[in-house]
Design an enzyme around this catalytic site. Structure first.
Site, short mmCIF file in Angstrom:
data_model
loop_
_atom_site.label_atom_id
_atom_site.label_comp_id
_atom_site.label_asym_id
_atom_site.label_seq_id
_atom_site.Cartn_x
_atom_site.Cartn_y
_atom_site.Cartn_z
N ASP A 13 -83.58 -59.59 51.40
CA ASP A 13 -83.79 -59.96 50.00
C ASP A 13 -84.91 -60.99 49.83
O ASP A 13 -84.90 -61.79 48.91
CB ASP A 13 -82.50 -60.53 49.37
CG ASP A 13 -81.30 -59.62 49.55
OD1 ASP A 13 -81.41 -58.43 49.21
OD2 ASP A 13 -80.26 -60.08 50.05
N HIS A 41 -85.03 -52.46 47.53
CA HIS A 41 -86.32 -53.04 47.16
C HIS A 41 -86.49 -52.86 45.66
O HIS A 41 -86.20 -51.79 45.13
CB HIS A 41 -87.49 -52.33 47.86
CG HIS A 41 -87.56 -52.56 49.33
ND1 HIS A 41 -87.00 -53.65 49.94
CD2 HIS A 41 -88.13 -51.83 50.31
CE1 HIS A 41 -87.23 -53.58 51.24
NE2 HIS A 41 -87.90 -52.48 51.49
#
Length: 429
Positions: A13, A41
């Site tokens: 992340d 993503h």
């Protein structure tokens, strides 16, 4: 020409999607080489937001995209993700997307087992996404996996089904679950095969030909080094190797193909799910970081735990993954803090550590040693050059470089792809 391998240098992340998208415009091929659809993503291109979890980020721009043999591949999720992106106007065909013929499949009973194990673990949960990633890798290593190429040979599947069903039926019995319905499974595979097989290719050949032709290859890692099965905070890790070295084995290119290894790091630290987190802030400061950084998982929607930048862990990540330079993301989230802290070491039972001890109990007990740096009030959001950054922000970046023993190659100051400060071009020959 130079290749680039992009990996997360924390617990995932870190903002890899934006950086990969920024680089993909100049790449000829973008490759996923490990993981599955358990890591997301988010790409912002103009007014469109794209959320990917299995497809390489390059597909959004029409760049040739490859799903390598190191990926565990859920064919049904793949079909759904393709349909969603096509609905947003993205062109996806076998001309711009290839799947390794040897990639192992994630099957419905892998997802079942993932959830059953997690539910039975009680307080010992490791925070799996319940998408079958771990069980699929287990079958690959156990030489039981059904692979993409098997979809073209469904009439010859009986011996493989004997092996994989014998294994899983025994596990399912322990959870009082019925045996696998083999006929239903074969019907599901037959139904999805026609959609998948046009994309199935010997991707190692595609990539080697691209390399010989001098084409730029961008390797796109999933998760982060601290989730690596060997080098991460075990057992609170993923089921694959997430370091840059995996780009070779997970794609079919030799180890020299990795090129410039770009590690992505946030200007602070986050983690989703269970596991040790030495610099975690379980107070108003941590909540402020989470709110300003919009810290919710792309795939799971789970709230991310937040803390100060941990230079010890990033330095460790850079060492084990051979990181050439880092991209520092979300610098703007730190705007307005009077003071900013960086973790520079740990204390445990009277001893000082400059690395994270390997045992999970020790990892949970270490106390962070902090260095405090004066913050800045001027906004860095949208900055595209050093001249637009306040002096204290530059000082912070330089101190991060010193502590992680690795140069900053890029700085990201917003989710927009153009809001990026280039220090060193990873694609430079």
């Amino acid at each position: 020409m130079a290749n680039v391998t992009v990996i997360g240098a924390q617990w995932g992340d870190e903002g890899k999607g934006k950086i990969v998208d920024w680089l993909a415009e100049r790449a000829h091929v973008v490759v996923r080489f490990q993981g599955g659809h358990n890591a997301g993503h988010t790409l912002v291109v103009g007014n469109q937001t794209y959320k990917l979890s299995l497809l390489p980020s390059g597909i959004v721009r029409g760049t040739l995209s490859v799903i390598g043999n190191g990926v565990v591949f859920d064919p049904w999720h793949f079909r759904d993700e393709v349909a969603k992106l096509q609905g947003q106007g993205v062109t996806i065909t076998p001309d711009n997307l290839q799947i390794a013929e040897t990639a192992p499949l994630i099957l419905p009973f892998h997802r079942d087992l993932d959830g059953l194990r997690e539910d039975a673990s009680g307080s010992g949960k490791i925070g799996t996404t319940r998408r079958g990633i771990g069980p699929a890798y287990e079958d690959k290593v156990g030489r039981r996996a059904i692979r993409v190429c098997d979809l073209a040979h469904l009439d010859d599947l009986e011996l493989q089904l004997d092996r994989i069903c014998a294994h899983h039926d025994a596990l399912r019995a322990g959870f009082n679950e019925p045996p696998i319905d083999r006929e239903a499974l074969k019907a599901q595979l037959a139904e999805i095969a026609d959609f998948i097989l046009p994309f199935a290719k010997p991707v190692w050949l595609t990539l080697n030909e691209a390399r010989k032709a001098g084409r730029r290859i961008l390797f796109e890692g999933a998760q982060g080094v601290l989730l690596d099965i060997d080098h991460g905070t075990y057992p609170f890790v993923t089921s694959s190797n997430t370091i840059a070295g995996t780009a070779s084995g997970g794609s079919g290119l030799g180890p020299s193909a990795a090129g410039f290894v770009l590690g992505i790091v946030k200007a602070y630290t986050t983690r989703v799910g269970s596991g040790p987190f030495p610099s975690e802030l379980e107070d108003e400061m941590g909540q402020r970081l989470g709110e300003r950084g919009h810290e919710f998982g792309t795939v799971t929607g789970r709230k991310r735990r937040c803390g100060w930048f941990d230079a010890v862990l990033v330095r460790q990540s850079a060492a084990v993954s051979g990181i050439t330079g880092v991209a520092l993301t979300k610098l703007d989230v730190l705007d307005g803090f009077d003071e900013i802290k960086i973790c520079t070491g740990y204390e445990l039972d009277g001893k000082t550590y400059d690395y994270l001890p390997p045992h999970p109990q020790d990892q949970a007990r270490v106390t962070p040693i902090y260095e405090t740096i004066e913050g800045w009030s001027q906004s860095t959001a949208g900055a595209r050059s050093w001249a637009e950054l306040p002096a204290q922000a530059i000082k912070y970046i330089r101190r991060v470089e010193e502590l992680i023993q690795c140069p900053v190659a890029l700085v990201s100051t917003s989710p927009e792809r153009e809001d990026t400060i280039l220090v060193r071009d990873p694609f430079a020959d």
